[in-house]
Motif scaffolding. Structure first.
Motif, PDB file in Angstrom:
ATOM      1  N   UNK A 287      -8.398   4.388  11.372  1.00  0.00           N
ATOM      2  CA  UNK A 287      -7.766   4.039  10.073  1.00  0.00           C
ATOM      3  C   UNK A 287      -8.311   4.724   8.865  1.00  0.00           C
ATOM      4  N   UNK A 288      -9.573   4.807   8.694  1.00  0.00           N
ATOM      5  CA  UNK A 288     -10.107   5.516   7.618  1.00  0.00           C
ATOM      6  C   UNK A 288      -9.790   6.854   7.585  1.00  0.00           C
ATOM      7  N   UNK A 289      -9.553   7.832   8.585  1.00  0.00           N
ATOM      8  CA  UNK A 289      -9.224   8.912   8.513  1.00  0.00           C
ATOM      9  C   UNK A 289      -7.600   9.183   8.351  1.00  0.00           C
ATOM     10  N   UNK A 290      -6.901   8.210   8.990  1.00  0.00           N
ATOM     11  CA  UNK A 290      -5.553   8.281   8.794  1.00  0.00           C
ATOM     12  C   UNK A 290      -4.704   7.502   7.930  1.00  0.00           C
TER      13      UNK A 290
ATOM     14  N   UNK B 184       0.678  -1.329   0.047  1.00  0.00           N
ATOM     15  CA  UNK B 184      -0.025  -0.007  -0.017  1.00  0.00           C
ATOM     16  C   UNK B 184       0.858   1.382   0.040  1.00  0.00           C
ATOM     17  N   UNK B 185       2.068   1.347  -0.514  1.00  0.00           N
ATOM     18  CA  UNK B 185       2.846   2.643  -0.574  1.00  0.00           C
ATOM     19  C   UNK B 185       1.981   3.555  -1.285  1.00  0.00           C
ATOM     20  N   UNK B 186       1.195   3.372  -2.082  1.00  0.00           N
ATOM     21  CA  UNK B 186       0.613   4.512  -2.922  1.00  0.00           C
ATOM     22  C   UNK B 186      -0.789   4.621  -2.522  1.00  0.00           C
ATOM     23  N   UNK B 187      -1.048   4.174  -1.315  1.00  0.00           N
ATOM     24  CA  UNK B 187      -2.621   4.221  -0.848  1.00  0.00           C
ATOM     25  C   UNK B 187      -2.780   5.891  -0.356  1.00  0.00           C
ATOM     26  N   UNK B 188      -4.133   6.338  -0.974  1.00  0.00           N
ATOM     27  CA  UNK B 188      -4.507   7.624  -0.464  1.00  0.00           C
ATOM     28  C   UNK B 188      -5.348   7.537   0.757  1.00  0.00           C
ATOM     29  N   UNK B 189      -5.923   6.452   1.040  1.00  0.00           N
ATOM     30  CA  UNK B 189      -6.494   6.354   2.278  1.00  0.00           C
ATOM     31  C   UNK B 189      -6.108   5.134   3.105  1.00  0.00           C
ATOM     32  N   UNK B 190      -6.601   5.242   4.403  1.00  0.00           N
ATOM     33  CA  UNK B 190      -6.411   4.130   5.157  1.00  0.00           C
ATOM     34  C   UNK B 190      -6.784   2.830   4.795  1.00  0.00           C
ATOM     35  N   UNK B 191      -6.462   1.561   5.121  1.00  0.00           N
ATOM     36  CA  UNK B 191      -6.853   0.384   4.514  1.00  0.00           C
ATOM     37  C   UNK B 191      -8.674   0.258   4.773  1.00  0.00           C
ATOM     38  N   UNK B 192      -8.951   0.495   5.939  1.00  0.00           N
ATOM     39  CA  UNK B 192     -10.346   0.081   6.023  1.00  0.00           C
ATOM     40  C   UNK B 192     -11.594   1.153   5.385  1.00  0.00           C
TER      41      UNK B 192
ATOM     42  N   UNK C 208      -0.955   2.997  10.624  1.00  0.00           N
ATOM     43  CA  UNK C 208      -0.196   1.706  11.122  1.00  0.00           C
ATOM     44  C   UNK C 208       1.201   1.908  11.351  1.00  0.00           C
ATOM     45  N   UNK C 209       2.011   2.943  10.980  1.00  0.00           N
ATOM     46  CA  UNK C 209       3.324   3.350  11.282  1.00  0.00           C
ATOM     47  C   UNK C 209       3.394   4.473  12.239  1.00  0.00           C
ATOM     48  N   UNK C 210       2.255   5.112  12.786  1.00  0.00           N
ATOM     49  CA  UNK C 210       2.283   5.916  13.654  1.00  0.00           C
ATOM     50  C   UNK C 210       2.541   5.638  15.124  1.00  0.00           C
ATOM     51  N   UNK C 211       2.316   4.326  15.491  1.00  0.00           N
ATOM     52  CA  UNK C 211       2.492   3.733  16.873  1.00  0.00           C
ATOM     53  C   UNK C 211       1.166   3.993  17.571  1.00  0.00           C
ATOM     54  N   UNK C 212       0.138   4.735  16.988  1.00  0.00           N
ATOM     55  CA  UNK C 212      -1.038   4.656  17.652  1.00  0.00           C
ATOM     56  C   UNK C 212      -1.926   3.539  17.538  1.00  0.00           C
ATOM     57  N   UNK C 213      -2.538   3.149  18.447  1.00  0.00           N
ATOM     58  CA  UNK C 213      -3.555   2.112  18.398  1.00  0.00           C
ATOM     59  C   UNK C 213      -4.624   2.212  17.605  1.00  0.00           C
ATOM     60  N   UNK C 214      -4.897   1.301  16.575  1.00  0.00           N
ATOM     61  CA  UNK C 214      -6.148   1.487  15.590  1.00  0.00           C
ATOM     62  C   UNK C 214      -7.385   1.248  16.283  1.00  0.00           C
ATOM     63  N   UNK C 215      -7.743   2.206  16.864  1.00  0.00           N
ATOM     64  CA  UNK C 215      -9.286   1.867  17.755  1.00  0.00           C
ATOM     65  C   UNK C 215     -10.189   1.423  16.856  1.00  0.00           C
ATOM     66  N   UNK C 216     -11.006   0.220  17.102  1.00  0.00           N
ATOM     67  CA  UNK C 216     -12.038  -0.351  16.326  1.00  0.00           C
ATOM     68  C   UNK C 216     -13.384   0.140  17.108  1.00  0.00           C
ATOM     69  N   UNK C 217     -14.499  -0.089  16.483  1.00  0.00           N
ATOM     70  CA  UNK C 217     -15.661  -0.003  17.190  1.00  0.00           C
ATOM     71  C   UNK C 217     -16.037  -0.630  18.387  1.00  0.00           C
ATOM     72  N   UNK C 218     -15.400  -1.835  18.322  1.00  0.00           N
ATOM     73  CA  UNK C 218     -15.601  -2.387  19.883  1.00  0.00           C
ATOM     74  C   UNK C 218     -14.949  -1.697  20.790  1.00  0.00           C
ATOM     75  N   UNK C 219     -13.912  -0.759  20.605  1.00  0.00           N
ATOM     76  CA  UNK C 219     -13.070   0.007  21.577  1.00  0.00           C
ATOM     77  C   UNK C 219     -13.955   1.312  21.502  1.00  0.00           C
TER      78      UNK C 219
END
Length: 377
Positions: free
Chosen positions: A265-268, A211-219, A272-283
């Motif tokens: 993840x949709x926003x950023x 995903x080197x050329x992704x414009x959005x987060x994977x989700x 995945x490389x920032x060290x910030x936990x990818x909060x899910x709707x479960x969280x």
């Protein structure tokens, strides 16, 4: 920016080098120095080079200078590689099917029973195809699978007209089928197991490579269908078939908003490389009376990098909650996303159970699931 220079498995080693006229010499010096200490020695007769964007005279110069032959294709861990990804199907899938057809010709001269021919497909054909499906899931469309199905059917019925529908042959034995492998569904299952990496966001090396050329987060691609907007996403040799498989099956796997979905993840895009936990709707969600609500900002403040993220997440949830949230996690999440064993067979069985349902029953079940918010396995 990560660099992928070396892949090693046991004694199989592959180096990826830029500017080979300068870098090969340095790489050989390092290997020679390492060999003096370890007893390792490079066998140049068995070593091959695969080049890209080099002229004929430049290739000849490399061969003369370093004594290593340049090949048109090389085999690494059972997969044939060339300088062009477009050759992967021809060099791997087509070659395997030529071998399978030759084996069918031999078996046709043996007095195998009808059930024996189906068992032969499961024991000999399926393992070869699963190896390719799991390592290079790159098939688009259905033409190849239809061709393969015709070949399998011809072998099972010895060229005679089939007396049982193929879907019944592929259904599980406990439901009255014969468990003949459905290669198309196995490929879909392999794709969806690979997509698990896009969902969990844990294998940062793989995600960066794909995903080197992704414009959005994977989700955003998985749930908001950004692949239809960013067309470059599906032009990738691996991403394209995986994304197509997900788009075909996501409504079967996740009827409503998934618990694993991460608005952050949709926003950023590169979260995945920032060290910030990818909060899910479960969280992020909490039950409030008969509905689900976003947790107060005070509870999430320490988990967000800036306050603006909370309002961005709230805006995404405002849209997702229109679809609704199931009371329980889906079978896909429990068995595949959170599972660690037999993922391919579990994913195949989920797809097979849906594929072999009667079309009219499917329509009733879809309406029932949408009305009641239940998840169909």
């Amino acid at each position: 920016m990560k660099e992928f220079k070396l892949k090693a498995y046991a004694d199989d080693l592959i180096l990826s080098l830029e500017e080979p006229r300068e870098s090969i010499g340095k790489a050989l010096e390092i290997l020679e120095e390492y060999g003096k200490l370890s007893g390792f020695k490079l066998n140049k007769l068995k070593t091959k080079m695969l080049t890209k964007n080099l002229k004929s005279e430049e290739k000849e110069e490399l061969e003369r200078k370093y004594g290593i032959k340049i090949a048109k294709k090389i085999k690494y861990l059972g997969i044939w590689l060339t300088s062009k990804n477009i050759n992967l199907i021809e060099d791997n899938y087509s070659v395997v099917w030529k071998e399978i057809k030759r084996e069918f010709d031999v078996w046709n001269r043996v007095n195998l029973s009808w059930l024996g021919r189906m068992e032969a497909i499961k024991m000999v054909v399926l393992p070869k195809m699963l190896f390719l499906f799991q390592n290079i899931p790159i098939i688009r469309g259905s033409k190849l699978f239809k061709d393969w199905q015709r070949i399998l059917s011809r072998f099972i019925w010895q060229g005679r007209r089939p007396r049982i529908r193929f879907k019944i042959l592929t259904d599980r034995k406990e439901r009255g089928g014969f468990a003949v492998p459905n290669l198309k569904l196995y490929h879909e299952a392999a794709c969806l197991c690979w997509v698990k990496e896009w969902i969990t966001l844990e294998n940062s090396d793989l995600l960066d490579l794909e995903g080197a050329d992704n414009r959005y987060g994977w989700h955003a691609y998985l749930w908001q269908s950004k692949g239809k907007v960013h067309r470059g996403f599906s032009s990738h040799i691996i991403r394209g078939p995986l994304y197509e498989a997900w788009e075909r099956n996501k409504k079967l796997l996740e009827w409503r908003t998934p618990w694993w979905l991460s608005p952050l993840n949709i926003i950023t895009a590169k979260n995945i490389n920032t060290g910030v936990k990818n909060l899910t709707y479960e969280d992020l969600l909490v039950r409030s009376e008969d509905t689900w609500k976003l947790r107060p900002y005070e509870e999430l403040e320490g988990k967000l990098t800036v306050w603006l993220q909370y309002y961005q997440i709230n805006a995404i949830w405002a849209e997702d909650k229109k679809i609704g949230m199931n009371e329980k996690k889906s079978k896909f999440q429990v068995e595949i996303i959170e599972g660690n064993s037999k993922l391919l067979s579990k994913m195949y069985n989920i797809l097979l159970e849906w594929d072999t349902k009667d079309e009219e029953i499917k329509e009733v079940m879809v309406k029932w699931a949408i009305d009641l918010g239940h998840s169909i396995p």
